[in-house]
Design an enzyme around this catalytic site. Sequence first.
Site, PDB file in Angstrom:
ATOM      1  N   ASP A 407       0.826  -1.209   0.000  1.00 50.93           N
ATOM      2  CA  ASP A 407       0.000   0.000   0.000  1.00 50.93           C
ATOM      3  C   ASP A 407       0.864   1.265   0.000  1.00 50.93           C
ATOM      4  O   ASP A 407       2.027   1.245   0.426  1.00 50.93           O
ATOM      5  CB  ASP A 407      -0.910  -0.001   1.228  1.00 50.93           C
ATOM      6  CG  ASP A 407      -2.187   0.802   1.020  1.00 50.93           C
ATOM      7  OD1 ASP A 407      -2.383   1.326  -0.098  1.00 50.93           O
ATOM      8  OD2 ASP A 407      -2.982   0.899   1.966  1.00 50.93           O
ATOM      9  N   GLU A 410       3.034   4.795  -4.233  1.00 53.90           N
ATOM     10  CA  GLU A 410       3.324   5.773  -5.300  1.00 53.90           C
ATOM     11  C   GLU A 410       4.779   6.290  -5.273  1.00 53.90           C
ATOM     12  O   GLU A 410       5.315   6.498  -6.366  1.00 53.90           O
ATOM     13  CB  GLU A 410       2.333   6.951  -5.208  1.00 53.90           C
ATOM     14  CG  GLU A 410       0.895   6.594  -5.481  1.00 53.90           C
ATOM     15  CD  GLU A 410       0.215   5.933  -4.290  1.00 53.90           C
ATOM     16  OE1 GLU A 410      -0.792   5.244  -4.492  1.00 53.90           O
ATOM     17  OE2 GLU A 410       0.720   6.079  -3.151  1.00 53.90           O
ATOM     18  N   ASP A 475      -8.577   4.588  -3.927  1.00 55.28           N
ATOM     19  CA  ASP A 475      -9.609   4.841  -2.925  1.00 55.28           C
ATOM     20  C   ASP A 475     -10.836   5.500  -3.551  1.00 55.28           C
ATOM     21  O   ASP A 475     -11.136   6.684  -3.343  1.00 55.28           O
ATOM     22  CB  ASP A 475      -9.048   5.719  -1.811  1.00 55.28           C
ATOM     23  CG  ASP A 475      -7.946   5.012  -1.024  1.00 55.28           C
ATOM     24  OD1 ASP A 475      -7.928   3.775  -1.019  1.00 55.28           O
ATOM     25  OD2 ASP A 475      -7.119   5.706  -0.409  1.00 55.28           O
TER      26      ASP A 475
END
Length: 803
Positions: A407, A410, A475
């Site tokens: 998670d 990026e 999300d």
Amino acid sequence: MKSLNLNMQLVLLLMVTSWQSTAQEITRQFSGWKETGNAVEISVNDGKYIIQPMNEKVVHVTFYPTGKELKNFSYAAAISPDKSNIPVTTETATQIIIDSKGIDVLIEKQPFKISYSLNGKPLLAEGNGYHEADSSWMLNFSITNDEVLYGGGARVLGMNRRGNRLMLYNRAHYGYETRSELMNYTLPLTLSSNGYAVLFDNAGLGYLDLDSKKTNTLSYESHSGTPNYYVIAGADWFDLVSQYTMLTGRQPLPPRWAFGNFSSRFGYHTQKETEETVELYFKENIPVDAVIIDIYWFGKEIKGEMGNLAWYTDSFPSPDKMIKKFEKKGVKTILVTEPFILTTSKRWDEAVQKDVLAKNAEGKPYTYDFYFGNTGLVDLYKPEAREWFWNIYKELTLQGIAGWWGDLGEPEVHPADIQHAVGTGNDIHNAYGHEWAKLIYEGYQKDFPDVRPFILMRAGYAGSQRYGMIPWSGDVNRSWGGLVPQPEIALQMGMQGLGYMHSDLGGFAGGDSIDDELYVRWLQYGVFQPIFRPHAQEHIPAEPVFQAYRTKMFATQAIDLRYRMLPYNYSLAHVNSTKGYPLMRPLFFYEGNNHQLLTYDSAYMWGDAFLVSPVKEPGIMYQEIYLPEGNNWIDFNTNQTYQGGNTINYPVSPNYIPVFVKGGSFIPLSMVVGNTSTYSLEEFEMHFYADTNVRSSTYELYNDDGITPEAYSKGKYELMNFAAQNDHQTLTIFLQKKTTDATYAKVENKVKLCVHNLAGRPESVMINGRKLNDKNLSWNPVTSKLMINVSCTITKSEVVINK
């Protein structure tokens, strides 16, 4: 050298006239050329081009500006140049022609210009080519005024991305709905309806401009990296995507359990809560294959704990026991991890001492604040850091963890001036998730060579699919507006090599209470997307076991269908791993001459057989759906037949979303609904949807143990081949197993053959020349379905249905 023949002269004339307005506006002067192996070097006054055919349909072009030292390195490319594809270079007074087996390159000397074609069809041409502006550089191309452009990674912009200037910087967009210009997974790639793609191989901060100024211009801009690009061409959409994934690598076949149902939320706080939730699935008779444990596995609080990367035993006192308990039920355990090591975490001192963190200008660990606390960042570009990080994964994998959710990769917050081993944050930002997936994938190859990894991440780079990355769409808002763009995102990413892009089913962000209709429609869509994973913030449970009775009933029906479809889905995944074809496919893949379909995402193909039209509005009674020409389409749920080439107004049911089977298709279905630990093809159903418009059709059903990496290349698999010949008097179906594996060869697979859409009860049915009596077949006059039992072995069987 070879002389120009008449056809080549016509091709060059066509290229010149097609791109007559593309001459480079800057003063670039041709000065010479030479062959270097199977590449061609073109010298100009301000640098040199290296034009390198990679294969027949991929050309790599690099520009080296005079006086600049550049690294010639690729995160994207997975292949080396094909040494057998040596281009023939011919010079005339005004041109250089590089004639390869596929893509041809034309260089005009004055004014200087480079253009590309495939089999006489112009693709694109450099406009201004390479030029500098302030501190950045740009590559510029001229395009035609009518082509549709796709790509740029995951965005919500509509299927046609033309007219947008796209920032290339992986960044989360929390709670997005029907418009998102920048998301977790950007790509410096565009694909054109004119049959080509261009990949700008640079992982740094940049911009991809898809004719935003409406000047018929495609451009790429960056502040760092090497000016280079790949031109990829294809005979059709399937070929184009196949060529691109040949260049960047193809997705390894995931473990079979990855195609089952996941129990997931943000998040389970304790071992007790996790075990009770999984137990509910078995109590409710809802199949489940994996449970995902989010950040609470390593700490009690959301903030201040990230980077512990070890079980928090106050909440999870006996994780070994829990993992083994789940494994006995056929349920895999997946952990969520992040690359951030907080200064308050239990591993901070270790990370500093081991020197595994990215640094500041003074050479010390770079620390900064973000939502979860004050943090450092693992430098995944440093070998020592990769080893340190992998050893944590290795220890937990030895404990029984079966998959990984990476998670915030990026990275979610990534300072521009942070120093990695190979450059600044801005220089290599978009490759961070790519390198993270590579670390885990290669770690499995080294330490767990008999296990297929499961790697779920939301950010990566071109080619991350070859490291087994399974991306999700971030999300998304828990609303109808959040559901609307999900097919667009998945279809676009599938075209860009990331065939497993999927969404948090039901939506993730926001919401005050469950919207039952939205939840059901999202899960019904999820049956026909790559991964079936309901997930949300914990204040609204995502798991079907916690839903109201009616909602739970519809959710269970969707999950049961997902498991019934496992033979079809697994074979579809095999095609993706061997050919690179997307799992979800735009309709224009199948009707390329219909320009209206180039921007259509109200329906899509799930593999070759299913047309799916998700319900993305509440309370609707009818939905318009286009059915491509050339086939009849049979309603998967009602068996009603519709003629292709038409838009229908379909009556919507709460029980299912509109799904149609293309006439002439084979659909294998499992006869057992349970998690994949019970999966077997020793007995299964094979449904054939007869279509008088389709005279012949074929299908390959793939099977292996669902565990062994590269089972196909190792010969540890079986293929069951099905073929149909259909004429006015008879329908003949052939089936035969092909395998080199002795275990599969000795198994006689029992097939319940179900033939749909017959005009009436057959006069007779014969299997291998033996006529069946009524006791050995079943005919349903209401559904026009014939059912017979037949075996599939290494000896070909023939079923003849006399109409």
